[in-house]
Write a protein that holds these residues in place. Structure first.
Motif, PDB file in Angstrom:
ATOM      1  N   LEU A 129      17.530-100.513  85.273  1.00 60.10           N
ATOM      2  CA  LEU A 129      16.950-100.169  86.581  1.00 60.10           C
ATOM      3  C   LEU A 129      17.944 -99.367  87.424  1.00 60.10           C
ATOM      4  O   LEU A 129      17.576 -98.774  88.430  1.00 60.10           O
ATOM      5  N   MET A 130      19.214 -99.383  87.010  1.00 63.13           N
ATOM      6  CA  MET A 130      20.296 -98.859  87.841  1.00 63.13           C
ATOM      7  C   MET A 130      20.720 -97.457  87.439  1.00 63.13           C
ATOM      8  O   MET A 130      20.747 -97.110  86.268  1.00 63.13           O
ATOM      9  N   ASN A 131      21.064 -96.680  88.459  1.00 61.99           N
ATOM     10  CA  ASN A 131      21.714 -95.396  88.235  1.00 61.99           C
ATOM     11  C   ASN A 131      23.216 -95.583  88.394  1.00 61.99           C
ATOM     12  O   ASN A 131      23.666 -96.467  89.116  1.00 61.99           O
ATOM     13  N   GLN A 132      23.971 -94.734  87.723  1.00 66.40           N
ATOM     14  CA  GLN A 132      25.422 -94.793  87.852  1.00 66.40           C
ATOM     15  C   GLN A 132      25.819 -94.725  89.329  1.00 66.40           C
ATOM     16  O   GLN A 132      25.297 -93.913  90.085  1.00 66.40           O
ATOM     17  N   GLY A 133      26.720 -95.599  89.725  1.00 63.76           N
ATOM     18  CA  GLY A 133      27.165 -95.663  91.118  1.00 63.76           C
ATOM     19  C   GLY A 133      26.428 -96.704  91.944  1.00 63.76           C
ATOM     20  O   GLY A 133      26.803 -96.986  93.077  1.00 63.76           O
ATOM     21  N   ALA A 134      25.395 -97.331  91.358  1.00 61.35           N
ATOM     22  CA  ALA A 134      24.593 -98.314  92.086  1.00 61.35           C
ATOM     23  C   ALA A 134      25.241 -99.701  92.049  1.00 61.35           C
ATOM     24  O   ALA A 134      26.023-100.018  91.151  1.00 61.35           O
ATOM     25  N   LYS A 135      24.893-100.509  93.037  1.00 66.59           N
ATOM     26  CA  LYS A 135      25.280-101.912  93.050  1.00 66.59           C
ATOM     27  C   LYS A 135      24.036-102.733  93.367  1.00 66.59           C
ATOM     28  O   LYS A 135      23.372-102.488  94.375  1.00 66.59           O
ATOM     29  N   TYR A 136      23.705-103.649  92.471  1.00 67.90           N
ATOM     30  CA  TYR A 136      22.518-104.489  92.624  1.00 67.90           C
ATOM     31  C   TYR A 136      22.925-105.959  92.577  1.00 67.90           C
ATOM     32  O   TYR A 136      23.940-106.320  91.972  1.00 67.90           O
ATOM     33  N   ARG A 137      22.077-106.784  93.162  1.00 67.03           N
ATOM     34  CA  ARG A 137      22.164-108.236  92.970  1.00 67.03           C
ATOM     35  C   ARG A 137      20.956-108.656  92.145  1.00 67.03           C
ATOM     36  O   ARG A 137      19.826-108.292  92.459  1.00 67.03           O
ATOM     37  N   PHE A 138      21.205-109.412  91.082  1.00 64.78           N
ATOM     38  CA  PHE A 138      20.141-109.889  90.210  1.00 64.78           C
ATOM     39  C   PHE A 138      20.027-111.404  90.292  1.00 64.78           C
ATOM     40  O   PHE A 138      21.036-112.101  90.296  1.00 64.78           O
ATOM     41  N   TRP A 139      18.799-111.882  90.346  1.00 65.37           N
ATOM     42  CA  TRP A 139      18.508-113.304  90.184  1.00 65.37           C
ATOM     43  C   TRP A 139      17.821-113.422  88.834  1.00 65.37           C
ATOM     44  O   TRP A 139      16.712-112.907  88.638  1.00 65.37           O
ATOM     45  N   ILE A 140      18.487-114.073  87.904  1.00 65.02           N
ATOM     46  CA  ILE A 140      18.020-114.113  86.516  1.00 65.02           C
ATOM     47  C   ILE A 140      17.490-115.507  86.197  1.00 65.02           C
ATOM     48  O   ILE A 140      18.246-116.489  86.203  1.00 65.02           O
ATOM     49  N   PRO A 141      16.183-115.611  85.908  1.00 65.49           N
ATOM     50  CA  PRO A 141      15.626-116.920  85.536  1.00 65.49           C
ATOM     51  C   PRO A 141      16.179-117.366  84.188  1.00 65.49           C
ATOM     52  O   PRO A 141      16.647-116.538  83.394  1.00 65.49           O
ATOM     53  N   LEU A 162      20.747-117.778  87.374  1.00 66.96           N
ATOM     54  CA  LEU A 162      21.997-117.032  87.496  1.00 66.96           C
ATOM     55  C   LEU A 162      21.860-115.955  88.568  1.00 66.96           C
ATOM     56  O   LEU A 162      20.810-115.325  88.686  1.00 66.96           O
ATOM     57  N   VAL A 163      22.928-115.751  89.325  1.00 70.79           N
ATOM     58  CA  VAL A 163      22.953-114.705  90.348  1.00 70.79           C
ATOM     59  C   VAL A 163      24.138-113.797  90.035  1.00 70.79           C
ATOM     60  O   VAL A 163      25.278-114.258  90.010  1.00 70.79           O
ATOM     61  N   PHE A 164      23.851-112.527  89.774  1.00 72.85           N
ATOM     62  CA  PHE A 164      24.896-111.572  89.444  1.00 72.85           C
ATOM     63  C   PHE A 164      24.910-110.420  90.431  1.00 72.85           C
ATOM     64  O   PHE A 164      23.855-109.830  90.711  1.00 72.85           O
ATOM     65  N   ASP A 165      26.085-110.098  90.941  1.00 65.73           N
ATOM     66  CA  ASP A 165      26.295-108.847  91.660  1.00 65.73           C
ATOM     67  C   ASP A 165      26.905-107.894  90.637  1.00 65.73           C
ATOM     68  O   ASP A 165      27.944-108.199  90.035  1.00 65.73           O
ATOM     69  N   VAL A 166      26.255-106.751  90.435  1.00 65.76           N
ATOM     70  CA  VAL A 166      26.678-105.798  89.406  1.00 65.76           C
ATOM     71  C   VAL A 166      26.881-104.427  90.029  1.00 65.76           C
ATOM     72  O   VAL A 166      25.978-103.884  90.669  1.00 65.76           O
ATOM     73  N   ASP A 167      28.073-103.880  89.835  1.00 64.21           N
ATOM     74  CA  ASP A 167      28.429-102.542  90.311  1.00 64.21           C
ATOM     75  C   ASP A 167      28.573-101.650  89.083  1.00 64.21           C
ATOM     76  O   ASP A 167      29.516-101.815  88.293  1.00 64.21           O
ATOM     77  N   LEU A 168      27.617-100.739  88.884  1.00 66.15           N
ATOM     78  CA  LEU A 168      27.597 -99.878  87.707  1.00 66.15           C
ATOM     79  C   LEU A 168      28.461 -98.641  87.963  1.00 66.15           C
ATOM     80  O   LEU A 168      28.066 -97.720  88.653  1.00 66.15           O
ATOM     81  N   GLN A 169      29.648 -98.639  87.382  1.00 64.68           N
ATOM     82  CA  GLN A 169      30.619 -97.581  87.675  1.00 64.68           C
ATOM     83  C   GLN A 169      30.508 -96.363  86.771  1.00 64.68           C
ATOM     84  O   GLN A 169      30.763 -95.239  87.202  1.00 64.68           O
ATOM     85  N   ALA A 170      30.162 -96.574  85.508  1.00 67.88           N
ATOM     86  CA  ALA A 170      30.069 -95.445  84.586  1.00 67.88           C
ATOM     87  C   ALA A 170      29.132 -95.782  83.440  1.00 67.88           C
ATOM     88  O   ALA A 170      28.966 -96.945  83.083  1.00 67.88           O
ATOM     89  N   ILE A 171      28.505 -94.735  82.870  1.00 71.92           N
ATOM     90  CA  ILE A 171      27.613 -94.868  81.718  1.00 71.92           C
ATOM     91  C   ILE A 171      28.108 -93.919  80.637  1.00 71.92           C
ATOM     92  O   ILE A 171      28.393 -92.755  80.906  1.00 71.92           O
ATOM     93  N   MET A 172      28.185 -94.446  79.400  1.00 76.18           N
ATOM     94  CA  MET A 172      28.626 -93.635  78.270  1.00 76.18           C
ATOM     95  C   MET A 172      27.702 -93.895  77.090  1.00 76.18           C
ATOM     96  O   MET A 172      27.217 -95.019  76.949  1.00 76.18           O
ATOM     97  N   PRO A 173      27.460 -92.912  76.231  1.00 74.52           N
ATOM     98  CA  PRO A 173      26.695 -93.192  75.011  1.00 74.52           C
ATOM     99  C   PRO A 173      27.462 -94.203  74.166  1.00 74.52           C
ATOM    100  O   PRO A 173      28.694 -94.204  74.162  1.00 74.52           O
ATOM    101  N   ARG A 174      26.757 -95.035  73.440  1.00 72.28           N
ATOM    102  CA  ARG A 174      27.399 -96.071  72.621  1.00 72.28           C
ATOM    103  C   ARG A 174      28.425 -95.480  71.658  1.00 72.28           C
ATOM    104  O   ARG A 174      29.518 -96.009  71.501  1.00 72.28           O
ATOM    105  N   ASN A 175      28.107 -94.336  71.024  1.00 71.39           N
ATOM    106  CA  ASN A 175      29.018 -93.787  70.034  1.00 71.39           C
ATOM    107  C   ASN A 175      30.247 -93.127  70.656  1.00 71.39           C
ATOM    108  O   ASN A 175      31.188 -92.780  69.973  1.00 71.39           O
ATOM    109  N   ALA A 176      30.244 -92.955  71.976  1.00 74.05           N
ATOM    110  CA  ALA A 176      31.388 -92.321  72.633  1.00 74.05           C
ATOM    111  C   ALA A 176      32.643 -93.174  72.517  1.00 74.05           C
ATOM    112  O   ALA A 176      33.752 -92.680  72.596  1.00 74.05           O
ATOM    113  N   MET A 177      32.464 -94.483  72.336  1.00 73.18           N
ATOM    114  CA  MET A 177      33.616 -95.374  72.260  1.00 73.18           C
ATOM    115  C   MET A 177      33.796 -95.961  70.874  1.00 73.18           C
ATOM    116  O   MET A 177      34.689 -96.764  70.653  1.00 73.18           O
TER     117      MET A 177
END
Length: 201
Positions: A129-141, A162-177
């Motif tokens: 749901l997130m774009n790079q640079g976003a920060k969301y709070r999730f409530w996970i059942p 569970l309650v998570f605050d998530v700050d999405l800093q960067a996105i990379m293709p899986r094979n990049a690493m």
């Protein structure tokens, strides 16, 4: 005839009595606040997740997906959106319903590098749901988290919200690493992380 010995008392300085009562009042207020916080935390843990989520869903700033995941946008991002095939660099803080942190990227030295498709279902859905640079709070059942078995050798109880605050800093293709489906970044294999102990994995 008896004599009464007078004990000389030092007069109370002007304002000292007021300070004394203010001090007593502050101590009492602190005690009440601590008791309320402890009780509120116990009530939060005792509240069934479905009941909490139903109440939380009524907030105007909370959105609920068809799966039952709830989220709040703390900060929108402007970069690309994550996919299940990506690897992401995130700062996160995971709490139980009582506000107790059970895991955080800061505990492992900073942002964590994680494969989106290899995480608990609530994270897999939420990150997409997130774009790079976003920060969301999730409530996970529980059914999107660790379910009836819990995780982390009791750190996360069975059927925990569970309650998570998530700050999405960067996105990379899986094979990049060259991760090939693995890679914990700073997670260190903690059973309460969004990767460790995932149901059905």
């Amino acid at each position: 005839m008896s004599t009464v010995t007078a004990v000389p008392l030092r007069p109370i300085a002007k304002g000292s009595l007021t300070k004394l009562w203010v001090g007593i009042g502050l101590l009492a207020a602190a005690g009440v606040g601590l008791a309320w916080h402890t009780t509120a935390a116990q009530v939060a843990m005792a509240t069934p997740p479905a009941e909490f989520l139903a109440r939380n869903a009524k907030r105007s700033d909370v959105k609920t997906t068809p799966s039952g995941l709830q989220y709040q946008v703390i900060r929108e991002g402007s970069g690309p959106r994550a996919t299940a095939q990506d690897v992401v660099l995130v700062d996160y803080d995971g709490k139980l319903a009582n506000g107790q942190t059970f895991d955080a990227s800061a505990r492992h030295g900073g942002p964590a590098t994680l494969p989106v498709g290899g995480l608990i279902p609530g994270w897999v859905e939420g990150l997409q749901l997130m774009n790079q640079g976003a920060k969301y709070r999730f409530w996970i059942p529980p059914e999107l988290g660790y379910g009836p078995q819990g995780a982390g050798d009791g750190v996360i109880p069975p059927n925990a919200l569970l309650v998570f605050d998530v700050d999405l800093q960067a996105i990379m293709p899986r094979n990049a690493m060259g991760m090939g489906g693995m890679g914990m970044g700073g997670m260190g294999g903690m059973g309460g992380s969004p990767h460790g102990g995932m149901p059905g994995q």
